[in-house]
Design a protein around this motif. Structure first.
Motif, PDB file in Angstrom:
ATOM      1  N   TYR A   1       0.574  -1.416  -0.381  1.00  0.00           N
ATOM      2  CA  TYR A   1       0.341   0.231  -0.166  1.00  0.00           C
ATOM      3  C   TYR A   1       0.570   1.054   0.297  1.00  0.00           C
ATOM      4  O   TYR A   1       1.792   1.501   1.092  1.00  0.00           O
ATOM      5  CB  TYR A   1      -1.126   0.289   0.560  1.00  0.00           C
ATOM      6  CG  TYR A   1      -2.136  -1.514   1.146  1.00  0.00           C
ATOM      7  CD1 TYR A   1      -2.696  -1.157   0.715  1.00  0.00           C
ATOM      8  CD2 TYR A   1      -1.793  -1.904   2.324  1.00  0.00           C
ATOM      9  CE1 TYR A   1      -4.278  -2.947   0.441  1.00  0.00           C
ATOM     10  CE2 TYR A   1      -2.703  -3.543   2.200  1.00  0.00           C
ATOM     11  CZ  TYR A   1      -3.493  -3.723   1.714  1.00  0.00           C
ATOM     12  OH  TYR A   1      -4.726  -4.131   1.443  1.00  0.00           O
ATOM     13  N   PRO A   2       0.534   2.447  -1.344  1.00  0.00           N
ATOM     14  CA  PRO A   2       1.095   3.632  -0.660  1.00  0.00           C
ATOM     15  C   PRO A   2       1.303   4.122   0.695  1.00  0.00           C
ATOM     16  O   PRO A   2       0.260   3.855   1.577  1.00  0.00           O
ATOM     17  CB  PRO A   2       0.158   4.527  -1.380  1.00  0.00           C
ATOM     18  CG  PRO A   2      -0.535   3.651  -2.682  1.00  0.00           C
ATOM     19  CD  PRO A   2      -0.532   2.161  -2.123  1.00  0.00           C
TER      20      PRO A   2
ATOM     21  N   PHE B   1      -1.499   5.184   5.238  1.00  0.00           N
ATOM     22  CA  PHE B   1      -1.747   5.019   6.746  1.00  0.00           C
ATOM     23  C   PHE B   1      -1.990   6.426   7.263  1.00  0.00           C
ATOM     24  O   PHE B   1      -1.728   7.433   7.227  1.00  0.00           O
ATOM     25  CB  PHE B   1      -0.579   4.644   7.118  1.00  0.00           C
ATOM     26  CG  PHE B   1      -0.050   3.443   6.553  1.00  0.00           C
ATOM     27  CD1 PHE B   1      -0.675   1.796   6.838  1.00  0.00           C
ATOM     28  CD2 PHE B   1       0.421   2.205   5.052  1.00  0.00           C
ATOM     29  CE1 PHE B   1      -0.979   0.561   6.111  1.00  0.00           C
ATOM     30  CE2 PHE B   1       0.331   1.146   4.383  1.00  0.00           C
ATOM     31  CZ  PHE B   1      -0.218   0.369   5.336  1.00  0.00           C
ATOM     32  N   ARG B   2      -2.386   6.125   8.600  1.00  0.00           N
ATOM     33  CA  ARG B   2      -2.837   7.309   9.315  1.00  0.00           C
ATOM     34  C   ARG B   2      -1.235   7.824   9.691  1.00  0.00           C
ATOM     35  O   ARG B   2      -0.962   8.438   9.573  1.00  0.00           O
ATOM     36  CB  ARG B   2      -3.655   6.957  10.393  1.00  0.00           C
ATOM     37  CG  ARG B   2      -4.938   6.906   9.502  1.00  0.00           C
ATOM     38  CD  ARG B   2      -5.925   6.878  11.270  1.00  0.00           C
ATOM     39  NE  ARG B   2      -7.030   5.721  10.508  1.00  0.00           N
ATOM     40  CZ  ARG B   2      -8.235   6.143  11.405  1.00  0.00           C
ATOM     41  NH1 ARG B   2      -8.077   6.158  12.397  1.00  0.00           N
ATOM     42  NH2 ARG B   2      -9.183   5.339  10.457  1.00  0.00           N
TER      43      ARG B   2
END
Length: 162
Positions: free
Chosen positions: A153-154, A158-159
């Protein structure tokens, strides 16, 4: 008994059963009749009356005939009568059931309203699965965690910006 979807029942090409017919040949518990009826409040020529039921209170009863402008909102309904019009098409007289959840705001009517719609064309009457009755809601439905590595995932997704 095996699960049969509303879509599979409709593919049989049979007319939708009336409430009376369902007494001897009921649909599965998870199947409900649905009617495409949108009440704009402006185009319907309602006959309106008040009905008092002892112990239950007052109800506003609306009766109208289906119009082309009424489509756009599929709601639970009961089929009161099925008949063939002079043009050979099948029509239904229905009661739109009160439903206050899982609908667009303009589709909702309250428990103290009773809505009857006459002469609904067959293409606007269908079978639908009741809310939370499809296979994925069964207690024994197969569910499994699908582990995927974080690095696919890029980082912007992500938070914490991992």
């Amino acid at each position: 008994a095996d699960y049969v979807s509303a879509e599979n029942l409709l593919e049989q090409g049979l007319p939708i059963l009336t409430e009376e017919e369902q007494k001897s040949s009921p649909y599965p518990d998870y199947i409900q009749t649905g009617c495409d009826f949108y009440d704009s409040g402006e185009t319907n020529n309602y006959i309106e009356e008040t009905l008092t039921v002892e112990g239950e209170g007052n109800f506003t009863v609306y009766r109208t005939e289906w119009q082309d402008l009424n489509s756009g909102c599929t709601r639970y309904c009961q089929i009161l009568r099925r008949f063939t019009g002079g043009d050979g098409n099948i029509f239904y007289d229905v009661e739109i059931l009160p439903q206050t959840t899982h609908l667009h705001e303009y589709c909702i009517h309250d428990d103290d309203e009773i809505v009857f719609v006459d002469k609904v064309p067959s293409e606007f009457v269908t079978l639908i699965e009741r809310v939370y009755s499809r296979d994925q809601h069964l207690n024994n439905a197969f569910r499994h965690h699908i582990g995927l590595p974080d690095d696919i995932y890029p980082t912007k997704w992500f938070r914490n910006g991992k």
